[in-house]
Design a protein around this motif. Structure first.
Motif, PDB file in Angstrom:
ATOM      1  N   SER A  97      -3.980 -15.690 -10.074  1.00 35.25           N
ATOM      2  CA  SER A  97      -5.308 -15.115  -9.803  1.00 35.25           C
ATOM      3  C   SER A  97      -5.188 -13.805  -9.033  1.00 35.25           C
ATOM      4  O   SER A  97      -5.869 -12.811  -9.349  1.00 35.25           O
ATOM      5  N   ALA A  98      -4.311 -13.801  -8.011  1.00 32.99           N
ATOM      6  CA  ALA A  98      -4.115 -12.572  -7.243  1.00 32.99           C
ATOM      7  C   ALA A  98      -3.507 -11.472  -8.100  1.00 32.99           C
ATOM      8  O   ALA A  98      -3.901 -10.294  -8.004  1.00 32.99           O
ATOM      9  N   TYR A 100      -3.874 -11.108 -11.305  1.00 29.57           N
ATOM     10  CA  TYR A 100      -4.921 -10.602 -12.193  1.00 29.57           C
ATOM     11  C   TYR A 100      -5.848  -9.644 -11.447  1.00 29.57           C
ATOM     12  O   TYR A 100      -6.253  -8.603 -11.988  1.00 29.57           O
ATOM     13  N   ALA A 101      -6.183  -9.985 -10.202  1.00 25.33           N
ATOM     14  CA  ALA A 101      -7.053  -9.108  -9.409  1.00 25.33           C
ATOM     15  C   ALA A 101      -6.382  -7.770  -9.148  1.00 25.33           C
ATOM     16  O   ALA A 101      -7.022  -6.710  -9.267  1.00 25.33           O
ATOM     17  N   ARG A 104      -6.391  -5.746 -12.548  1.00 30.37           N
ATOM     18  CA  ARG A 104      -7.634  -5.362 -13.210  1.00 30.37           C
ATOM     19  C   ARG A 104      -8.663  -4.684 -12.297  1.00 30.37           C
ATOM     20  O   ARG A 104      -9.498  -3.927 -12.778  1.00 30.37           O
ATOM     21  N   PHE A 105      -8.604  -4.951 -10.997  1.00 35.04           N
ATOM     22  CA  PHE A 105      -9.628  -4.408 -10.108  1.00 35.04           C
ATOM     23  C   PHE A 105      -9.017  -3.395  -9.153  1.00 35.04           C
ATOM     24  O   PHE A 105      -7.960  -3.630  -8.574  1.00 35.04           O
ATOM     25  N   SER A 110      -5.392  -1.704  -2.415  1.00 38.50           N
ATOM     26  CA  SER A 110      -4.792  -2.664  -3.360  1.00 38.50           C
ATOM     27  C   SER A 110      -3.294  -2.417  -3.548  1.00 38.50           C
ATOM     28  O   SER A 110      -2.500  -3.371  -3.563  1.00 38.50           O
ATOM     29  N   LYS A 165       1.070  -9.748 -11.845  1.00 42.27           N
ATOM     30  CA  LYS A 165       0.428  -8.437 -11.908  1.00 42.27           C
ATOM     31  C   LYS A 165       1.002  -7.607 -13.059  1.00 42.27           C
ATOM     32  O   LYS A 165       0.265  -6.989 -13.834  1.00 42.27           O
TER      33      LYS A 165
END
Length: 283
Positions: A97-98, A100-101, A104-105, A110, A165
């Motif tokens: 989840s991290a 992917y964040a 994508r974001f 970041s 990632k």
């Protein structure tokens, strides 16, 4: 000899030399395992024979029987499977989840945060053990399989996040946008489109997380006290004392611990190699 034939011969020589180098590398990698396997079936009087020999004169399975019936290895094996499974699932869920964040974001800090997670791998485990013990003792997780699994996340989570990632970045964002336009929710898009595309990559990441937990000794030695939560690296140390080491049983236990990992790796070897290649190309 013309230029084409010369290049062809040089190419063949290069291939032969490559296989020779790989052959020596394989021998060097398998030599310790072969010696462990040989020692595990030797009776006590042959372990220290001088000169040593590979093939036992009187091979025996008594070392294996003693390990399976009179030691804590079977219980520790089950504990390691549970701890490794819990740690791997949590690492894939949270780290994926991290990852992917991060992929994508775009948000402030970041890049620095993702790099900081990877730099945290440089910290020695001895620095982390005391804080881990106090935190888990405060919530009653010391000497529990769940507490040990959570502690193992400190080893696997940073690299799992970094690998995830890279994998997510390798998937074109347009695929996700097309799925959303076709009516998929975010969960459906991830479960039906993205994750199936990343099965090999997730397999490679999961294997890394599981093996990191399976082989870990230092944190497990601090956070466990009883056989109910001790893992196989700790159980393996039971065969040695201050005055004596039972090498036959130690090697038999080592083989019993190693063989399942080899079997699992062979079963998912294709996915593991594809996952590593995917990260190397797309990351």
């Amino acid at each position: 000899m013309d230029t084409k034939k010369k290049k062809k011969w040089l190419g063949h020589i290069g291939i032969v030399l490559t296989y020779i180098v790989l052959g020596f590398a394989v021998i060097a990698a398998l030599f310790p395992l072969a010696w462990v396997a040989s020692t595990s079936i030797k009776p006590g009087n042959e372990v220290f024979s001088n000169p040593p020999y590979w093939i036992p004169k009187m091979p025996t399975l008594s070392n294996y029987l003693l390990v399976l019936t009179e030691s804590s290895i079977p219980r520790a094996f089950l504990n390691s499977m549970i701890v490794g499974g819990i740690s791997t699932v949590i690492a894939l869920l949270l780290g994926g989840s991290a990852g992917y964040a991060f992929a994508r974001f775009k948000f402030r800090g970041s890049k620095g945060l993702s790099l900081f997670m990877l730099i945290s791998q440089m910290l020695p485990l001895t620095v982390l053990m005391i804080p881990m013990y106090y935190m888990e003792n405060a919530v009653g997780l010391v000497d529990t399989k769940l507490g040990l699994a959570i502690a193992h996340l400190a080893i696997s989570m940073p690299l799992v996040t970094w690998m995830a990632k890279g994998y997510f970045k390798g998937i074109p964002k347009e695929i996700e946008e097309a799925a959303v336009m076709d009516g998929c929710s975010t969960i459906q898009m991830l479960s039906k489109i993205v994750i199936p595309l990343l099965k090999p990559a997730l397999a490679a990441t999961g294997i890394y997380a599981f093996i990191s937990s399976w082989n870990e000794f230092a944190i497990a030695n601090v956070l466990t006290r009883s056989e109910s939560s001790r893992t196989v690296p700790l159980a393996l140390s039971e065969f040695s004392s201050f005055y004596r080491v039972d090498w036959g049983q130690t090697m038999a236990a080592a083989m019993l611990i190693t063989i399942p990992i080899i079997i699992v790796f062979m079963l998912v070897q294709k996915q593991f190699v594809e996952g590593l290649a995917s990260g190397a190309v797309k990351g």
